[in-house]
Write a protein that holds these residues in place. Structure first.
Motif, PDB file in Angstrom:
ATOM      1  N   SER A  93       0.765  -1.178   0.206  1.00 61.65           N
ATOM      2  CA  SER A  93       0.129  -0.208  -0.183  1.00 61.65           C
ATOM      3  C   SER A  93       1.101   1.127  -0.104  1.00 61.65           C
ATOM      4  O   SER A  93       1.794   1.348   0.919  1.00 61.65           O
ATOM      5  CB  SER A  93      -1.041   0.150   1.329  1.00 61.65           C
ATOM      6  N   GLY A 105      -2.781   4.560   0.280  1.00 62.77           N
ATOM      7  CA  GLY A 105      -4.314   4.154  -0.060  1.00 62.77           C
ATOM      8  C   GLY A 105      -4.740   3.227  -1.247  1.00 62.77           C
ATOM      9  O   GLY A 105      -5.318   2.453  -1.590  1.00 62.77           O
ATOM     10  N   SER A 106      -3.453   3.036  -1.804  1.00 65.25           N
ATOM     11  CA  SER A 106      -3.230   1.964  -3.261  1.00 65.25           C
ATOM     12  C   SER A 106      -2.364   1.104  -3.335  1.00 65.25           C
ATOM     13  O   SER A 106      -1.086   0.929  -2.967  1.00 65.25           O
ATOM     14  CB  SER A 106      -3.174   3.494  -4.361  1.00 65.25           C
ATOM     15  N   GLY A 107      -2.735  -0.355  -3.681  1.00 69.30           N
ATOM     16  CA  GLY A 107      -1.733  -1.016  -4.769  1.00 69.30           C
ATOM     17  C   GLY A 107      -1.245  -0.592  -4.665  1.00 69.30           C
ATOM     18  O   GLY A 107      -1.332  -1.216  -6.064  1.00 69.30           O
TER      19      GLY A 107
END
Length: 198
Positions: free
Chosen positions: A161, A164-166
């Motif tokens: 992460s 908040g993004s993979g």
């Protein structure tokens, strides 16, 4: 996925130069979502005008023209793929299309995706990605390729992460096949872990 809350932040977290990203749906630069295959000429013009080298259609089913049948009839799916293939051939762009998996996966990786099997048969290559059973990582495997020889190794990766993004971190390769992934097998992974431990 939401462009503003998922796609754009994910691209930024991955370090993408957003000046080179064009969104082809109602929230993007094209004014309305593409409908394929009806908008193939429109797509081809945009690829040529913008100098696009990669087109991602995710998933295919979200961008289908009204009445397009890519589920049952072989002719419908083959006609759809022929039109998409012409766009790729005319522009030199790579067109990557995703399709969701079915619940029933007993017939192998090529049949695991929704829609007619002809979608996979007509594609230049078919990739399958899935979490490897009993692990925290995933594999990207070649399910079919009509322009190569031999079995390509699968790419192993994990997600981490960032804001908040993979983000994908590739960390190795494996001989696990797409069919083994679909069947819930671990291929050579368990054996290679034992070898590393030794």
């Amino acid at each position: 996925e939401s462009i503003d809350t998922r796609v754009r932040p994910g691209l930024e977290a991955a370090g993408a130069d957003l000046q080179h990203i064009y969104i082809g749906d109602a929230h993007g630069q094209f004014g309305r979502r593409l409908q394929l295959p009806n908008d193939c000429e429109r797509l081809e013009r945009a690829i040529t005008k913008l100098g696009v080298v990669l087109v991602i259609v995710d998933p295919i089913f979200l961008f289908l023209s009204p009445g397009a049948d890519i589920y049952g009839a072989t002719e419908g799916a083959r006609g759809f793929m022929d039109k998409i293939g012409r766009v790729a051939s005319n522009t030199g762009a790579l067109i990557l299309m995703t399709r969701n998996l079915q619940k029933r996966r007993s017939d192998g990786a090529l049949s695991a995706g929704r829609g007619s099997l002809e979608l996979a048969n007509a594609a230049r290559s078919v990739l399958h990605t899935q979490q490897v059973v009993n692990t925290d990582h995933y594999a990207l495997s070649v399910a079919a390729c009509n322009s190569g020889t031999g079995q390509a190794k699968s790419i192993l990766y994990k997600f981490r992460s960032v804001n908040g993004s993979g983000i994908i971190d590739a960390f190795g390769t494996s001989t696990i096949t797409a069919d083994e992934l679909v069947a819930g097998e671990s291929g050579d992974l368990e054996r290679s872990q034992i070898d590393r431990a030794k």
